[in-house]
Write a protein that holds these residues in place. Sequence first.
Motif, PDB file in Angstrom:
ATOM      1  N   ASP A 125      -2.788 -64.936  16.690  1.00 16.01           N
ATOM      2  CA  ASP A 125      -2.777 -65.382  15.026  1.00 16.01           C
ATOM      3  C   ASP A 125      -2.271 -64.311  14.247  1.00 16.01           C
ATOM      4  OD1 ASP A 125      -3.779 -66.004  12.679  1.00 16.01           O
ATOM      5  OD2 ASP A 125      -5.719 -66.215  12.823  1.00 16.01           O
ATOM      6  N   LYS A 126      -1.226 -64.484  13.968  1.00 19.54           N
ATOM      7  CA  LYS A 126      -0.310 -63.519  13.186  1.00 19.54           C
ATOM      8  C   LYS A 126      -1.032 -62.847  11.803  1.00 19.54           C
ATOM      9  CE  LYS A 126       4.217 -64.845  14.314  1.00 19.54           C
ATOM     10  NZ  LYS A 126       5.639 -64.949  13.891  1.00 19.54           N
ATOM     11  N   GLU A 127      -2.150 -63.614  11.402  1.00 23.42           N
ATOM     12  CA  GLU A 127      -3.006 -63.250  10.149  1.00 23.42           C
ATOM     13  C   GLU A 127      -3.727 -61.947  10.679  1.00 23.42           C
ATOM     14  OE1 GLU A 127      -5.077 -66.114   7.961  1.00 23.42           O
ATOM     15  OE2 GLU A 127      -3.281 -67.152   7.611  1.00 23.42           O
ATOM     16  N   ASP A 128      -3.982 -61.681  12.070  1.00 23.98           N
ATOM     17  CA  ASP A 128      -4.966 -60.833  12.630  1.00 23.98           C
ATOM     18  C   ASP A 128      -3.800 -59.449  12.958  1.00 23.98           C
ATOM     19  OD1 ASP A 128      -7.132 -62.109  12.460  1.00 23.98           O
ATOM     20  OD2 ASP A 128      -7.216 -62.561  14.568  1.00 23.98           O
ATOM     21  N   TRP A 129      -2.643 -59.600  12.953  1.00 29.61           N
ATOM     22  CA  TRP A 129      -1.722 -58.627  13.419  1.00 29.61           C
ATOM     23  C   TRP A 129      -1.997 -57.387  12.305  1.00 29.61           C
ATOM     24  CZ3 TRP A 129       3.730 -60.732  14.801  1.00 29.61           C
ATOM     25  CH2 TRP A 129       3.393 -61.626  16.161  1.00 29.61           C
ATOM     26  N   PRO A 130      -1.918 -57.376  11.327  1.00 29.66           N
ATOM     27  CA  PRO A 130      -2.291 -56.122  10.440  1.00 29.66           C
ATOM     28  C   PRO A 130      -3.574 -55.293  10.760  1.00 29.66           C
ATOM     29  CG  PRO A 130      -1.620 -57.952   9.017  1.00 29.66           C
ATOM     30  CD  PRO A 130      -2.027 -58.514  10.344  1.00 29.66           C
ATOM     31  N   ALA A 131      -4.690 -55.954  11.225  1.00 30.92           N
ATOM     32  CA  ALA A 131      -5.839 -55.409  11.618  1.00 30.92           C
ATOM     33  C   ALA A 131      -5.720 -54.892  13.101  1.00 30.92           C
ATOM     34  CB  ALA A 131      -6.874 -56.554  11.448  1.00 30.92           C
ATOM     35  N   LEU A 132      -4.835 -55.722  13.791  1.00 34.00           N
ATOM     36  CA  LEU A 132      -4.602 -54.922  15.147  1.00 34.00           C
ATOM     37  C   LEU A 132      -3.761 -53.536  15.017  1.00 34.00           C
ATOM     38  CD1 LEU A 132      -4.065 -58.050  17.259  1.00 34.00           C
ATOM     39  CD2 LEU A 132      -5.541 -56.212  17.854  1.00 34.00           C
TER      40      LEU A 132
ATOM     41  N   MET B 235      -3.848 -74.852  21.496  1.00 35.54           N
ATOM     42  CA  MET B 235      -3.769 -73.833  22.635  1.00 35.54           C
ATOM     43  C   MET B 235      -2.063 -73.974  22.612  1.00 35.54           C
ATOM     44  SD  MET B 235      -6.386 -73.218  24.132  1.00 35.54           S
ATOM     45  CE  MET B 235      -5.816 -72.944  25.735  1.00 35.54           C
ATOM     46  N   TYR B 236      -1.918 -72.642  23.025  1.00 39.85           N
ATOM     47  CA  TYR B 236      -0.267 -72.463  23.414  1.00 39.85           C
ATOM     48  C   TYR B 236      -0.107 -72.572  24.721  1.00 39.85           C
ATOM     49  CZ  TYR B 236      -1.022 -70.114  18.818  1.00 39.85           C
ATOM     50  OH  TYR B 236      -1.164 -69.771  17.536  1.00 39.85           O
ATOM     51  N   THR B 237       1.075 -73.195  24.973  1.00 39.25           N
ATOM     52  CA  THR B 237       1.525 -73.030  26.348  1.00 39.25           C
ATOM     53  C   THR B 237       1.721 -71.683  26.844  1.00 39.25           C
ATOM     54  OG1 THR B 237       4.039 -72.815  25.823  1.00 39.25           O
ATOM     55  CG2 THR B 237       3.176 -75.118  25.837  1.00 39.25           C
ATOM     56  N   ARG B 238       1.940 -71.356  28.106  1.00 38.53           N
ATOM     57  CA  ARG B 238       2.125 -70.168  28.811  1.00 38.53           C
ATOM     58  C   ARG B 238       3.199 -69.312  28.121  1.00 38.53           C
ATOM     59  NH1 ARG B 238       0.871 -69.861  34.584  1.00 38.53           N
ATOM     60  NH2 ARG B 238      -1.006 -69.223  33.914  1.00 38.53           N
ATOM     61  N   GLU B 239       4.168 -70.062  27.809  1.00 34.92           N
ATOM     62  CA  GLU B 239       5.678 -69.563  27.197  1.00 34.92           C
ATOM     63  C   GLU B 239       5.474 -69.198  25.740  1.00 34.92           C
ATOM     64  OE1 GLU B 239       9.990 -71.174  26.265  1.00 34.92           O
ATOM     65  OE2 GLU B 239       9.329 -71.420  28.410  1.00 34.92           O
ATOM     66  N   GLN B 240       4.770 -70.093  24.996  1.00 34.64           N
ATOM     67  CA  GLN B 240       4.469 -69.789  23.683  1.00 34.64           C
ATOM     68  C   GLN B 240       3.494 -68.570  23.426  1.00 34.64           C
ATOM     69  OE1 GLN B 240       2.950 -73.620  22.638  1.00 34.64           O
ATOM     70  NE2 GLN B 240       4.517 -73.988  21.334  1.00 34.64           N
ATOM     71  N   ALA B 241       2.612 -68.260  24.339  1.00 29.63           N
ATOM     72  CA  ALA B 241       1.737 -67.401  24.247  1.00 29.63           C
ATOM     73  C   ALA B 241       2.441 -65.876  24.734  1.00 29.63           C
ATOM     74  CB  ALA B 241       0.567 -67.566  25.231  1.00 29.63           C
ATOM     75  N   SER B 242       3.218 -66.239  25.670  1.00 25.99           N
ATOM     76  CA  SER B 242       4.008 -64.976  26.042  1.00 25.99           C
ATOM     77  C   SER B 242       4.913 -64.500  24.986  1.00 25.99           C
ATOM     78  CB  SER B 242       4.966 -65.480  27.340  1.00 25.99           C
ATOM     79  OG  SER B 242       5.581 -64.165  27.623  1.00 25.99           O
ATOM     80  N   GLN B 243       5.748 -65.449  24.188  1.00 27.48           N
ATOM     81  CA  GLN B 243       6.403 -65.046  22.986  1.00 27.48           C
ATOM     82  C   GLN B 243       5.606 -64.418  22.040  1.00 27.48           C
ATOM     83  OE1 GLN B 243       8.443 -68.915  22.160  1.00 27.48           O
ATOM     84  NE2 GLN B 243      10.188 -68.294  23.545  1.00 27.48           N
ATOM     85  N   LEU B 244       4.336 -65.265  21.506  1.00 27.32           N
ATOM     86  CA  LEU B 244       3.759 -64.527  20.508  1.00 27.32           C
ATOM     87  C   LEU B 244       3.256 -63.203  20.885  1.00 27.32           C
ATOM     88  CD1 LEU B 244       1.480 -67.470  19.146  1.00 27.32           C
ATOM     89  CD2 LEU B 244       2.967 -65.892  17.897  1.00 27.32           C
ATOM     90  N   ARG B 245       2.915 -62.906  22.211  1.00 33.81           N
ATOM     91  CA  ARG B 245       2.360 -61.432  22.678  1.00 33.81           C
ATOM     92  C   ARG B 245       3.606 -60.511  22.526  1.00 33.81           C
ATOM     93  NH1 ARG B 245       0.374 -63.216  27.114  1.00 33.81           N
ATOM     94  NH2 ARG B 245      -1.657 -63.826  26.694  1.00 33.81           N
ATOM     95  N   GLN B 246       4.730 -60.792  22.973  1.00 31.28           N
ATOM     96  CA  GLN B 246       6.132 -60.077  23.075  1.00 31.28           C
ATOM     97  C   GLN B 246       6.263 -59.800  21.397  1.00 31.28           C
ATOM     98  OE1 GLN B 246       9.118 -61.892  25.145  1.00 31.28           O
ATOM     99  NE2 GLN B 246      10.433 -60.081  24.701  1.00 31.28           N
ATOM    100  N   GLN B 247       6.387 -60.939  20.527  1.00 36.02           N
ATOM    101  CA  GLN B 247       6.631 -60.455  19.238  1.00 36.02           C
ATOM    102  C   GLN B 247       5.639 -59.634  18.567  1.00 36.02           C
ATOM    103  OE1 GLN B 247       6.145 -64.503  17.456  1.00 36.02           O
ATOM    104  NE2 GLN B 247       8.223 -63.995  16.327  1.00 36.02           N
ATOM    105  N   PHE B 248       4.106 -59.623  18.773  1.00 34.21           N
ATOM    106  CA  PHE B 248       3.455 -58.544  18.341  1.00 34.21           C
ATOM    107  C   PHE B 248       3.715 -57.395  18.791  1.00 34.21           C
ATOM    108  CE2 PHE B 248      -0.354 -55.848  18.915  1.00 34.21           C
ATOM    109  CZ  PHE B 248      -0.681 -55.691  17.827  1.00 34.21           C
TER     110      PHE B 248
END
Length: 151
Positions: free
Chosen positions: A120-127, A1-14
């Motif tokens: 999951d950064k491995e799913d980013w290419p598919a997205l 699980m990610y903290t809310r901040e980590q999840a927000s950062q990953l979403r923003q990165q994507f």
Amino acid sequence: MYTREQASQLRQQFWTTFGQYLSPQLSAEGWKVNWLNYKTGVKDVYFRMNADNKRGYIAIELTHPDTELQQLVFEQFEEHKTMLHETLGEEWEWVLHASDSTGRVVSRIYKEIAPVNVFDKEDWPALISFLKPRIIALDAFWSDAKYSFEG
């Protein structure tokens, strides 16, 4: 699980990464476009993209607060259904009057991909491979169809 901040950062990165893939792409009319915040130029008509821990989707979303007017715009899109599906190269789901995450009534024409996880950064290419050609095709459709939705 990610903290809310980590999840927000990953979403923003994507979305930043996705935006970088699309930034060199000009619109169907040859203009530079903010693909992540696409402006249809028609009030209460939006092109939305989203991804979470289960799926990704792209949608035409109709948000007019008057459900009868929303239905009229939905019916206008139905008149363009063949052209939309031909431009997209596939059929999308059509939903009149559903509730969004805030409980307001919206109508959607959408396509989704599942299972994918934006965290999951491995799913980013598919997205990215799913979203990119569809937003470009939506733009191509809209460059022809938008005039019948104005006014």
